[in-house]
Each structure stands twice: as C-alpha cells, then as structure tokens.
Design a protein around this motif. Structure first.
Motif, PDB file in Angstrom:
ATOM      1  N   PHE A  75       0.836  -1.199   0.000  1.00 31.77           N
ATOM      2  CA  PHE A  75       0.000   0.000   0.000  1.00 31.77           C
ATOM      3  C   PHE A  75       0.872   1.251   0.000  1.00 31.77           C
ATOM      4  O   PHE A  75       0.588   2.215  -0.717  1.00 31.77           O
ATOM      5  N   GLU A  76       1.932   1.248   0.794  1.00 28.67           N
ATOM      6  CA  GLU A  76       2.815   2.419   0.850  1.00 28.67           C
ATOM      7  C   GLU A  76       3.432   2.706  -0.509  1.00 28.67           C
ATOM      8  O   GLU A  76       3.487   3.869  -0.942  1.00 28.67           O
ATOM      9  N   ASP A  77       3.899   1.655  -1.208  1.00 34.91           N
ATOM     10  CA  ASP A  77       4.520   1.867  -2.522  1.00 34.91           C
ATOM     11  C   ASP A  77       3.521   2.448  -3.521  1.00 34.91           C
ATOM     12  O   ASP A  77       3.863   3.335  -4.313  1.00 34.91           O
ATOM     13  N   VAL A  78       2.285   1.957  -3.484  1.00 38.98           N
ATOM     14  CA  VAL A  78       1.254   2.480  -4.390  1.00 38.98           C
ATOM     15  C   VAL A  78       0.914   3.921  -4.018  1.00 38.98           C
ATOM     16  O   VAL A  78       0.815   4.796  -4.886  1.00 38.98           O
ATOM     17  N   PHE A  79       0.759   4.181  -2.733  1.00 43.78           N
ATOM     18  CA  PHE A  79       0.408   5.524  -2.272  1.00 43.78           C
ATOM     19  C   PHE A  79       1.471   6.538  -2.704  1.00 43.78           C
ATOM     20  O   PHE A  79       1.145   7.609  -3.235  1.00 43.78           O
ATOM     21  N   VAL A  80       2.731   6.198  -2.494  1.00 45.58           N
ATOM     22  CA  VAL A  80       3.820   7.123  -2.836  1.00 45.58           C
ATOM     23  C   VAL A  80       3.974   7.251  -4.348  1.00 45.58           C
ATOM     24  O   VAL A  80       4.043   8.358  -4.897  1.00 45.58           O
ATOM     25  N   GLY A  81       4.006   6.112  -5.042  1.00 43.17           N
ATOM     26  CA  GLY A  81       4.282   6.134  -6.475  1.00 43.17           C
ATOM     27  C   GLY A  81       3.182   6.750  -7.309  1.00 43.17           C
ATOM     28  O   GLY A  81       3.451   7.463  -8.287  1.00 43.17           O
ATOM     29  N   ARG A  82       1.934   6.521  -6.927  1.00 47.27           N
ATOM     30  CA  ARG A  82       0.814   6.980  -7.757  1.00 47.27           C
ATOM     31  C   ARG A  82       0.207   8.308  -7.290  1.00 47.27           C
ATOM     32  O   ARG A  82      -0.396   9.017  -8.090  1.00 47.27           O
ATOM     33  N   TYR A  83       0.330   8.623  -6.005  1.00 52.43           N
ATOM     34  CA  TYR A  83      -0.416   9.771  -5.486  1.00 52.43           C
ATOM     35  C   TYR A  83       0.475  10.803  -4.788  1.00 52.43           C
ATOM     36  O   TYR A  83       0.392  11.996  -5.100  1.00 52.43           O
ATOM     37  N   TRP A  84       1.292  10.367  -3.857  1.00 56.90           N
ATOM     38  CA  TRP A  84       2.098  11.320  -3.085  1.00 56.90           C
ATOM     39  C   TRP A  84       3.033  12.120  -3.989  1.00 56.90           C
ATOM     40  O   TRP A  84       3.104  13.344  -3.881  1.00 56.90           O
ATOM     41  N   ASN A  85       3.725  11.446  -4.874  1.00 54.79           N
ATOM     42  CA  ASN A  85       4.650  12.154  -5.773  1.00 54.79           C
ATOM     43  C   ASN A  85       3.903  13.009  -6.803  1.00 54.79           C
ATOM     44  O   ASN A  85       4.337  14.111  -7.138  1.00 54.79           O
ATOM     45  N   LYS A  86       2.783  12.510  -7.289  1.00 54.78           N
ATOM     46  CA  LYS A  86       2.028  13.223  -8.323  1.00 54.78           C
ATOM     47  C   LYS A  86       1.402  14.508  -7.784  1.00 54.78           C
ATOM     48  O   LYS A  86       1.328  15.523  -8.497  1.00 54.78           O
ATOM     49  N   GLN A 118      -3.207   9.995   8.067  1.00 55.05           N
ATOM     50  CA  GLN A 118      -2.641   8.720   7.634  1.00 55.05           C
ATOM     51  C   GLN A 118      -3.030   7.585   8.577  1.00 55.05           C
ATOM     52  O   GLN A 118      -2.624   7.553   9.739  1.00 55.05           O
ATOM     53  N   TYR A 119      -3.800   6.637   8.042  1.00 54.85           N
ATOM     54  CA  TYR A 119      -4.213   5.464   8.835  1.00 54.85           C
ATOM     55  C   TYR A 119      -3.776   4.198   8.104  1.00 54.85           C
ATOM     56  O   TYR A 119      -4.584   3.343   7.760  1.00 54.85           O
ATOM     57  N   PHE A 120      -2.500   4.124   7.825  1.00 55.58           N
ATOM     58  CA  PHE A 120      -1.915   2.933   7.226  1.00 55.58           C
ATOM     59  C   PHE A 120      -0.455   2.840   7.651  1.00 55.58           C
ATOM     60  O   PHE A 120       0.194   3.844   7.938  1.00 55.58           O
ATOM     61  N   LYS A 121       0.033   1.618   7.702  1.00 56.64           N
ATOM     62  CA  LYS A 121       1.405   1.389   8.126  1.00 56.64           C
ATOM     63  C   LYS A 121       2.370   1.848   7.046  1.00 56.64           C
ATOM     64  O   LYS A 121       2.116   1.674   5.858  1.00 56.64           O
ATOM     65  N   SER A 122       3.482   2.424   7.480  1.00 51.84           N
ATOM     66  CA  SER A 122       4.466   2.916   6.517  1.00 51.84           C
ATOM     67  C   SER A 122       5.828   3.023   7.193  1.00 51.84           C
ATOM     68  O   SER A 122       5.934   2.959   8.424  1.00 51.84           O
ATOM     69  N   SER A 123       6.847   3.219   6.379  1.00 51.40           N
ATOM     70  CA  SER A 123       8.207   3.351   6.898  1.00 51.40           C
ATOM     71  C   SER A 123       8.475   4.748   7.434  1.00 51.40           C
ATOM     72  O   SER A 123       9.459   4.969   8.134  1.00 51.40           O
ATOM     73  N   ARG A 124       7.592   5.698   7.100  1.00 47.99           N
ATOM     74  CA  ARG A 124       7.735   7.076   7.559  1.00 47.99           C
ATOM     75  C   ARG A 124       6.360   7.727   7.578  1.00 47.99           C
ATOM     76  O   ARG A 124       5.391   7.192   7.043  1.00 47.99           O
ATOM     77  N   LEU A 125       6.297   8.891   8.200  1.00 51.73           N
ATOM     78  CA  LEU A 125       5.054   9.658   8.196  1.00 51.73           C
ATOM     79  C   LEU A 125       5.017  10.533   6.958  1.00 51.73           C
ATOM     80  O   LEU A 125       5.953  11.284   6.688  1.00 51.73           O
ATOM     81  N   TYR A 126       3.921  10.447   6.214  1.00 53.52           N
ATOM     82  CA  TYR A 126       3.758  11.299   5.038  1.00 53.52           C
ATOM     83  C   TYR A 126       2.929  12.540   5.357  1.00 53.52           C
ATOM     84  O   TYR A 126       2.977  13.513   4.624  1.00 53.52           O
ATOM     85  N   SER A 127       2.167  12.468   6.427  1.00 51.65           N
ATOM     86  CA  SER A 127       1.372  13.618   6.839  1.00 51.65           C
ATOM     87  C   SER A 127       1.097  13.468   8.327  1.00 51.65           C
ATOM     88  O   SER A 127       1.995  13.086   9.075  1.00 51.65           O
ATOM     89  N   LEU A 128      -0.124  13.702   8.756  1.00 46.13           N
ATOM     90  CA  LEU A 128      -0.468  13.547  10.161  1.00 46.13           C
ATOM     91  C   LEU A 128      -0.997  12.143  10.413  1.00 46.13           C
ATOM     92  O   LEU A 128      -1.857  11.660   9.673  1.00 46.13           O
ATOM     93  N   PRO A 129      -0.524  11.474  11.438  1.00 46.47           N
ATOM     94  CA  PRO A 129      -1.018  10.118  11.709  1.00 46.47           C
ATOM     95  C   PRO A 129      -2.413  10.164  12.308  1.00 46.47           C
ATOM     96  O   PRO A 129      -2.738  11.061  13.092  1.00 46.47           O
ATOM     97  N   PHE A 170      -2.048  15.336  22.447  1.00 47.60           N
ATOM     98  CA  PHE A 170      -0.716  14.819  22.145  1.00 47.60           C
ATOM     99  C   PHE A 170      -0.590  13.395  22.652  1.00 47.60           C
ATOM    100  O   PHE A 170      -0.946  13.089  23.788  1.00 47.60           O
ATOM    101  N   ASP A 171      -0.064  12.538  21.794  1.00 48.41           N
ATOM    102  CA  ASP A 171      -0.028  11.116  22.104  1.00 48.41           C
ATOM    103  C   ASP A 171       1.313  10.540  21.660  1.00 48.41           C
ATOM    104  O   ASP A 171       1.746  10.781  20.536  1.00 48.41           O
ATOM    105  N   PRO A 172       2.008   9.776  22.513  1.00 47.55           N
ATOM    106  CA  PRO A 172       3.274   9.178  22.090  1.00 47.55           C
ATOM    107  C   PRO A 172       3.053   8.124  21.017  1.00 47.55           C
ATOM    108  O   PRO A 172       2.097   7.358  21.074  1.00 47.55           O
ATOM    109  N   GLY A 173       3.903   8.120  20.011  1.00 48.59           N
ATOM    110  CA  GLY A 173       3.762   7.162  18.919  1.00 48.59           C
ATOM    111  C   GLY A 173       5.117   6.732  18.402  1.00 48.59           C
ATOM    112  O   GLY A 173       6.158   7.190  18.886  1.00 48.59           O
ATOM    113  N   PRO A 174       5.141   5.849  17.410  1.00 53.08           N
ATOM    114  CA  PRO A 174       6.414   5.327  16.899  1.00 53.08           C
ATOM    115  C   PRO A 174       7.302   6.385  16.250  1.00 53.08           C
ATOM    116  O   PRO A 174       8.502   6.189  16.099  1.00 53.08           O
ATOM    117  N   PHE A 175       6.701   7.526  15.841  1.00 53.65           N
ATOM    118  CA  PHE A 175       7.479   8.586  15.206  1.00 53.65           C
ATOM    119  C   PHE A 175       7.682   9.777  16.146  1.00 53.65           C
ATOM    120  O   PHE A 175       7.936  10.886  15.715  1.00 53.65           O
TER     121      PHE A 175
END
Length: 292
Positions: A75-86, A118-129, A170-175
């Motif tokens: 999902f992350e690869d599709v999100f970045v490749g098709r939408y985030w970059n565009k 953002q409500y999907f798992k990813s290697s980084r935050l692309y916006s607000l979780p 404010f909530d502690p999270g992985p990022f």
C-alpha cells in the motif's frame, strides 16, 4: 451526494477507505466499491481548492478495506508512487511542528491544501497520523434497531467530551510525540441499515415510516417514562382497544439527534464528525459550532 456536492455543501473531512485493485487505491466501504479511486478523489479536491484557495480538506486515508485484488505492490509503494509524488503541490507536507504553539500547525500553512490523516502502516510519516485513541469515538456495530439509543448516548458523551477539551491531543507514537484529533463517527450499521441509523426511518427516504421502539402508557409515572429513551420523540396520545392511553416512542436518527444537540447548546468545539447521509441542517450546525 457526489464528492463535488459535499465539498460545495461545506463538508471538509472525508473518510477514504482504500482497497488495492490492480495496484491502484480504489475506494471501498467494506465489500462495496464506491466507483471512484484515490486519484479521482484528489483531482476533485484539487479543482475545488483552486476555486477556493482559503479552504482546507482533510482526507483520512485507510488501507486494507478487504484483501487486494490483482495487486503486487505494498500500500505504501502504491500511495507514494501513484499519489504522493504526483500531488506534491496539493498535499500538505509535514515540516517541523512546534508543539509550543496553539495550534501547533498554523491554519495559514494548510490553506489550499489536502491534509492526509494517515491510517496505514508505513516506513515514515507522510502527513499527520490518525490513531484510534481516547479522542476517537467509532462505535459502529448496530446488532438491532433496539441499540440505536445506546449509539446516540455514546455520540452525545463524546460531543460533550470534545467540547470540554483542547482541540489537539498529544499522544506518544512510533514517530515521536504525535497529534490526535477528536473524531466522532455518528454513522453505524452491520445488521441494520445505515440509513436507519442516520434517520430513524425503516423505509428509505425523508418521509419513511418510523420504527416504534417502546409504548409509553398514561398510567406510568413521569419518572418511569423518563427512564426509557428520554430523548427520543413521542407520538400524540392514542387509545388502544382496551381503552388505555399511550404514546409511541419512535427511534430517532443519529444525524437528527446530533443536529438538535448542536442547535440546542452552544458548542465551542466539535472536532471531526463523520456521518452517512448528512443533510444541510447538520452540515450547517457543525459549521456554526466552528464559528462560535
């Protein structure tokens, strides 16, 4: 309503649930395709924001709305490749957020932008979780029409909790320290129709038949009557074949109950409200609460 119509009506937050289909993010609700994909959603938002550049659109993007179809990418690869970059110029890009500010993200930074929750798992935050925390009310399952009042009490309590809160949690999270939003889903379903939850009607349409959830007899004390669905509407007094006087207690939809609550009380903050079949009255009541 179409997405364009909802934007023009004043709606600024959308729950976009995606399913990977042919390595694209198709928008689904459970097993039902919404006949639109994330690219089309973003195109519509982009056109709207070009006409109204002072506005902001929030998109909660969720993955895994059922298993992928004919898709090999994550999902992350599709999100970045098709939408985030565009759509880099359209999508709000997170910068250093100053948690000492109130709010920590100035409104000027997001005007004319789509902000992804953002409500999907990813290697980084692309916006607000987006996280389901104590700031989120998402009691969705309705096993019978009899549980509609329970659904309403949960919505009502979260409205009051949100109104008494600060706008950001404010909530502690992985990022690191993350922001959580007060969010209230007033929709529902499962074994009852979503339109029943929204309207209280057992037939489709504004003038559909109401569901009687209780009979209130005249020999009952006022105290006893108030114990049973006290906020649901009553019919005029009737007489049955035994000569007993009674009133029907009708189920009322969560959209209508929320609208009436917002109109009756002066809310200073309601957070994000996600609803099925929102009418102009509910939309305006939410907008008016923001203007307070």
């Amino acid at each position: 309503m179409t997405l364009e119509s909802q934007l023009k009506a004043g709606i600024r937050a959308f729950d976009v649930r995606c399913r990977l289909v042919n390595n694209e993010c198709a928008v689904y609700h459970q097993f039902v395709s919404q006949e639109i994909n994330l690219d089309e959603v973003l195109q519509i938002c982009e056109s709207f924001l070009k006409m109204y550049p002072s506005e902001v659109v929030l998109l909660r993007v969720k993955d895994k709305e059922n298993s992928p179809i004919n898709s090999t990418q994550s999902f992350e690869d599709v999100f970045v490749g098709r939408y985030w970059n565009k759509y880099r110029t359209l999508l709000w890009q997170p910068k250093d957020i100053d948690l000492s500010l109130s709010p920590p993200i100035p409104i000027g930074d997001v005007r004319g932008k789509v902000v992804i929750l953002q409500y999907f798992k990813s290697s980084r935050l692309y916006s607000l979780p987006f996280k389901h925390t104590e700031t989120t009310q998402s009691h969705w399952t309705q096993f019978s029409r009899a549980t509609l009042y329970l659904k309403w009490t949960i919505i009502r309590e979260h409205l009051l909790k949100t109104n008494d809160s600060s706008s950001i949690y404010f909530d502690p999270g992985p990022f690191g320290l993350e922001l959580s939003f007060y969010t209230n889903w007033i929709s529902g379903g499962l074994t009852v129709e979503p339109f029943f939850v929204a309207s209280g009607h057992i037939d489709w349409g504004t003038d559909g038949r109401r569901h009687t959830c209780y009979k209130e007899y005249s020999f009952m004390t006022e105290e006893d009557s108030k114990k049973v669905f006290p906020e649901f509407p009553r019919s005029p007094l009737k007489k049955n074949s035994l000569g007993l006087h009674y009133r029907n207690v009708y189920c009322e939809g969560t959209n209508i109950m929320t609208y009436e609550k917002l109109k009756a009380e002066r809310f200073r903050f309601v957070g994000i409200i996600f609803a099925d079949f929102p009418g102009c009255g509910l939309i305006q009541a939410i907008i008016d609460s923001v203007n307070h």
